[in-house]
Design a protein around this motif. Structure first.
Motif, PDB file in Angstrom:
ATOM      1  N   TYR A 130       0.827  -1.209   0.000  1.00 37.72           N
ATOM      2  CA  TYR A 130       0.000   0.000   0.000  1.00 37.72           C
ATOM      3  C   TYR A 130       0.867   1.267   0.000  1.00 37.72           C
ATOM      4  CZ  TYR A 130      -4.056   2.942   0.644  1.00 37.72           C
ATOM      5  OH  TYR A 130      -5.033   3.894   0.446  1.00 37.72           O
ATOM      6  N   PRO A 136      -3.608  -3.032  -4.451  1.00 42.50           N
ATOM      7  CA  PRO A 136      -2.540  -3.505  -3.555  1.00 42.50           C
ATOM      8  C   PRO A 136      -2.197  -4.984  -3.799  1.00 42.50           C
ATOM      9  CG  PRO A 136      -4.151  -2.233  -2.317  1.00 42.50           C
ATOM     10  CD  PRO A 136      -4.688  -2.345  -3.710  1.00 42.50           C
ATOM     11  N   GLU A 150      -8.309  -2.807  -0.353  1.00 35.83           N
ATOM     12  CA  GLU A 150      -7.863  -1.417  -0.287  1.00 35.83           C
ATOM     13  C   GLU A 150      -8.483  -0.647   0.889  1.00 35.83           C
ATOM     14  OE1 GLU A 150      -7.339   0.243  -4.052  1.00 35.83           O
ATOM     15  OE2 GLU A 150      -7.000   2.254  -3.251  1.00 35.83           O
ATOM     16  N   ARG A 197      -6.185   1.291   3.537  1.00 37.08           N
ATOM     17  CA  ARG A 197      -6.297   2.759   3.660  1.00 37.08           C
ATOM     18  C   ARG A 197      -6.495   3.125   5.127  1.00 37.08           C
ATOM     19  NH1 ARG A 197     -11.024   3.751   1.270  1.00 37.08           N
ATOM     20  NH2 ARG A 197     -10.169   3.598  -0.810  1.00 37.08           N
TER      21      ARG A 197
END
Ligand SMILES: Cc1ncc(COP(=O)(O)O)c(C=O)c1O
Length: 456
Positions: free
Chosen positions: A224, A238, A313, A317
């Motif tokens: 990431y 990712p 993701e 995040r």
């Protein structure tokens, strides 16, 4: 409308109460523990940031997968699910389950090392180093110079110094059985390694005919960071970046207790048939049959499911942002930390903060102990106690004296983290009152886990 607030990508279905204690109780517990937070009872800790290893919360899908566990001794269905998921991610031919990361390290290094060999890495994690040194070989750290300076800003502070690696390969190739890179670089602050750097290692390994192994514990967090920071990677998933990272290597060791989102487990993966056969034979000796490797069938299921979730993701995040959030709060209050914040932890620069405590009086222990006494927060020293003792019995200051606040995955909410920030800032403001420690008892290897201390 794209709202800016990044929220936890889950809701909470089951909760576990934490125990509130008084300062005097914590002082007494720490004294009983020989002033080593590893020796505390976990229930006496309010917020446990000792490690992000095996401490994460599993998803309902993982708990569901546990019930699917096939506990057959040989050829269990859960092994094949695990093997397929790890195989699809790493692209590697041989997938060998182990009970945790260090078992993979021990099996690999016992197989490939002879006394006098050298294993280069960006920074070896403590168990990796110990498993190399116990074979009579040298664990050599070759992180880029920025990686040794806590306040230096660099997007990929975990990169290995390719020029230094080339010089080493040039002069000592016959003593190097493999090159290793740790993603993210835990001992160097949870800092990522770029794809460009991994490609550089691949090129050098090809040039000198050396296998390249990843210590892949936090591969998803690393992927990431590549997406966020490396040119031309922003559009990629990712999972695809992670696949490319693995495709550059010939093998890896993995602790599934980190980016496997599991409470236990690990694996060793590689392409070389000969090494894999020797490793499996060693596995049978100490871990178990090659289709379970010291794990229950249900553990293999939890890891397989975790490896699917960890590259999502929305999860990454939230994960990377919540670590940065703590880092930003500390920086704003003037607390020196390794910058930029890493993936799984914030590392306070205890040597800079407690400049009145010399490294051999263990500023990291002083800070970790004060955090526990004042706030019930458990952190860990990554410094002279962990790395300062050499196989020949000499003790020297480690490169850095850090205190790591490791954030368990999906466990604590934003208000827990706000409390931690308040606690660190409170202790930092009272820094003049903190004193160093000396060791009263310690084993020769991996002394930080069990050493006992007294205050100076
Ligand atoms: C980079 C790295 N390598 C290896 C290990 C060892 O893994 P385990 O604790 O599962 O034995 C760890 C554990 O923290 C780690 O962070």
């Amino acid at each position: 409308m794209n709202f800016r607030t990044i929220i936890e990508p889950f809701r909470i279905k089951s909760v576990e109460a934490v125990k509130f204690t008084h300062r005097e109780d914590r002082e007494a517990r720490l004294r009983e523990a020989g002033y080593n937070v590893f020796r505390l009872h976990a229930e006496d800790v309010l917020i446990d940031l000792l490690t992000d290893s095996g401490t994460g919360a599993m998803s309902s899908a993982q708990w569901g997968a546990l019930m699917e566990g096939d506990e057959s001794y040989a050829g269990s269905r859960s092994f094949y699910r695990f093997r397929d998921v790890v195989g699809a991610l790493t692209g590697m031919k041989h997938i060998i389950p182990t009970h945790q990361g260090r078992a993979a390290e021990r099996i690999l290094f016992h197989t490939v090392l002879e006394p006098g060999m050298i294993v280069p890495n960006n920074n070896h994690f403590d168990t990796t180093r110990a498993n190399i040194e116990v074979e009579g070989s040298e664990a050599l750290d070759l992180v880029i110079p920025e990686g040794r300076v806590p306040a230096a800003l660099h997007p990929f502070k975990g990169n290995i110094d390719l020029a230094a690696l080339e010089r080493l390969l040039d002069t000592a190739a016959d003593r190097i059985p493999l090159v290793m890179v740790t993603v993210t670089n835990n001992s160097g602050g949870g800092q990522p390694v770029s794809l460009e750097n991994l490609r550089g290692v691949r090129r050098l390994c090809d040039c000198y005919g050396k296998p390249f192994f990843l210590d892949a514990c936090r591969f998803a967090e690393n992927a990431y960071f590549i997406k966020l920071r490396e040119d031309g990677q922003a559009h990629r998933a990712p999972r695809d970046i992670a696949r490319e990272m693995f495709s550059l290597a010939d093998g890896c060791t993995m602790s599934a207790k980190k980016d496997g989102l599991a409470n236990i487990g690990g694996f060793l993966a590689m392409n070389d048939d000969g090494w894999a056969e020797q490793c499996r034979n060693l596995l049978i000796l100490t871990e178990g049959f090659p289709t379970y490797g010291g794990l229950a069938g249900y553990d293999l299921e939890a890891i397989a499911q975790g490896l699917e979730e960890v590259v999502e993701e929305s999860y990454l995040r939230y994960r990377i942002r919540s670590t940065a959030y703590l880092g930003e709060k500390l920086l704003a209050a003037g607390v020196p930390i390794i910058q930029p914040p890493g993936g799984h932890a914030i590392y306070v620069d205890a040597r800079a903060l407690l400049s009145h405590i010399p490294p051999l009086a263990y500023p990291g222990i002083a800070l970790a102990n004060a955090l526990y006494v004042e706030a019930g927060v458990r952190a860990v020293e990554i410094g002279t106690v962990m790395f300062g003792m050499h196989p020949d019995g000499r003790e020297t200051p480690a490169t850095m004296d850090l205190v790591r606040l490791a954030i368990p995955r999906r466990v604590y909410t934003q208000s827990h983290i706000d409390y931690v920030a308040e606690a660190v800032i409170y202790v930092a403001q009272a820094k003049e009152t903190l004193r160093g420690y000396r060791i009263t008892r310690a084993p020769r290897v991996l002394r930080h886990f069990t050493a006992e201390f007294e205050g100076l």
